[in-house]
Design a protein around this motif. Structure first.
Motif, PDB file in Angstrom:
ATOM      1  N   ASN A 298       0.809  -1.221   0.000  1.00  0.00           N
ATOM      2  CA  ASN A 298       0.000   0.000   0.000  1.00  0.00           C
ATOM      3  C   ASN A 298       0.843   1.272   0.000  1.00  0.00           C
ATOM      4  O   ASN A 298       0.355   2.352   0.324  1.00  0.00           O
ATOM      5  CB  ASN A 298      -0.923   0.015   1.226  1.00  0.00           C
ATOM      6  N   ASP A 300       2.134   2.901  -2.425  1.00  0.00           N
ATOM      7  CA  ASP A 300       1.956   3.780  -3.590  1.00  0.00           C
ATOM      8  C   ASP A 300       3.290   4.123  -4.251  1.00  0.00           C
ATOM      9  O   ASP A 300       3.588   5.291  -4.556  1.00  0.00           O
ATOM     10  CB  ASP A 300       1.237   5.073  -3.190  1.00  0.00           C
ATOM     11  N   SER A 302       6.156   4.425  -3.108  1.00  0.00           N
ATOM     12  CA  SER A 302       7.109   5.207  -2.315  1.00  0.00           C
ATOM     13  C   SER A 302       8.241   4.317  -1.826  1.00  0.00           C
ATOM     14  O   SER A 302       8.029   3.165  -1.448  1.00  0.00           O
ATOM     15  CB  SER A 302       6.409   5.848  -1.113  1.00  0.00           C
ATOM     16  N   GLY A 307       5.864   5.672   3.773  1.00  0.00           N
ATOM     17  CA  GLY A 307       5.140   6.273   2.659  1.00  0.00           C
ATOM     18  C   GLY A 307       5.398   7.744   2.453  1.00  0.00           C
ATOM     19  O   GLY A 307       4.923   8.338   1.485  1.00  0.00           O
TER      20      GLY A 307
END
Length: 406
Positions: A298, A300, A302, A307
């Motif tokens: 989750n 993204d 990064s 994140g």
């Protein structure tokens, strides 16, 4: 040989002459007079039988007395084995373009701190806030201790409506500035000793030795908070990892996914993120892997495990509010989670050297020289035991007695 007087110079100054000539003052100093009456001071000398000369400046901008002082300096350089022309050129360059305080501190940050201090960004942030706006552009070799003290006093006392009093921060900035100036001095980049006589007690306070350890109930509250939706995911994940690993906040804040090897089951903190400048290797508890893999999925795209990359000041500010948010009576900080893990692991009879390794501390004495073991099996067993204890705290089982609930 007769010495020159101002009257000799004024007679020829700005007057027309058939040709240029020189008025001699002695000991190498002379005043060259052009056909248009311009008077320029020169110092003449020899090196290896070769005649040389230096232009010192024009009269009357450079007075007779000043010219004699300049000639005396040239004779001293010559006696010390230096070419006066080269020494004067270097001196002039230093005078015309001196190293500023900001340049000196940035030199230390770039050439040393960024590679050897995990808190380098914090050091720069403090310099940018407390020093650069006030004395950053001043020439380092021309500043006095009082200029620096004015800055430290602003930190210590605070600025009404703008900045809280921070005596500990004043001492912290002093320590870093002193190291920076010493680094510049040793490297011959710039020289200043204006901070040498200052101590932390002169500008602020030393940081008090802390002994805050969260009680079992406080730890239960924090663990429940990070496993709820009451915090932003960034801070929930950060604090959860701090509780589990007992790492420094910066080690998690700066952590990237390439540090986490799920095949070998190891999290390796690089030297650049470590306060001690040493690589830190921690096992990843198997029960934690599914949660970490979900976190990565989750992310993204990064690189940061959290994140995002927030500043240390932002993270610290959020951490300072948690004890109030949970209704705890005594203040605690994110760093106290680290001390809590160390204390609770010792209560679980984990060997002290294993705890120290988990914390990323350097082993003392000869162990630091000869013992290069990472104690990976022992550290993994300790972390698995710690996660079991956290689970038991959060989900107590009937007829199971927890020792020392304070």
């Amino acid at each position: 040989m007769a010495k020159l007087y101002d009257k000799h110079l004024k007679v020829v100054l700005n007057k027309k002459h058939e040709k240029q000539f020189t008025l001699t003052d002695g000991e190498g100093l002379g005043a060259r007079v052009s056909a248009h009456g311009k008077v320029r001071w020169q110092f003449r000398y020899k090196i290896d039988s070769q005649s040389k000369r230096i232009d010192l400046g024009d009269y009357p901008a450079l007075s007779l007395l000043k010219a004699r002082d300049a000639a005396k300096q040239c004779r001293e350089w010559l006696a010390e084995g230096f070419d006066p022309k080269q020494k004067r050129s270097l001196k002039r360059e230093q005078t015309l373009r001196p190293v500023s305080i900001k340049e000196a501190l940035e030199y230390w940050l770039v050439e040393y701190a960024e590679d050897n201090r995990a808190n380098a960004s914090k050091h720069r942030s403090q310099f940018e806030r407390h020093l650069y706006p006030y004395i950053g552009d001043l020439p380092l070799d021309q500043t006095e201790t009082r200029h620096w003290i004015e800055c430290f006093d602003r930190i210590r006392k605070g600025i009404a409506g703008k900045q809280k009093a921070a005596p500990v921060a004043a001492g912290y900035v002093l320590q870093n500035a002193k190291q920076a100036l010493r680094f510049c001095r040793v490297r011959r980049y710039a020289t200043s000793r204006v901070l040498d006589d200052l101590t932390i007690s002169d500008v602020g306070n030393k940081q008090k030795k802390k002994d805050r350890v969260l009680s079992h109930q406080e730890l239960i509250d924090v663990w429940a908070l990070v496993n709820s939706s009451r915090l932003m995911p960034y801070y929930s994940n950060l604090i959860k990892l701090l509780i589990i690993f007992g790492s420094r906040t910066q080690e998690i804040r700066l952590s990237k996914w390439n540090e986490w090897d799920f095949t070998e089951g190891l999290w390796t903190v690089p030297k650049s993120h470590s306060k001690t400048g040493d690589k830190i290797v921690r096992p990843i508890p198997e029960s934690l892997v599914p949660w970490l893999l979900d976190l990565k999925a989750n992310a993204d795209m990064s690189d940061q495990i959290l994140g995002d990359l927030k500043t240390p000041e932002t993270v610290s500010q959020q951490g300072r509010k948690l004890w109030k948010k949970l209704g705890h009576e005594e203040k605690w900080t994110l760093h106290d989670l680290r001390r809590t893990l160390a204390t609770r692991l010792n209560e679980l009879s984990i060997a002290p050297h294993v705890v120290e390794q988990l914390l990323g501390h350097s082993l003392g004495g000869v162990m630091s020289i000869y013992n290069r073991s990472q104690y990976l099996p022992e550290k993994k067993a300790a972390l698995e035991m710690w996660l079991d204890r956290l689970d038991l705290l959060a989900n107590p089982i009937d007829n199971v007695l927890l020792i020392n609930r304070n």
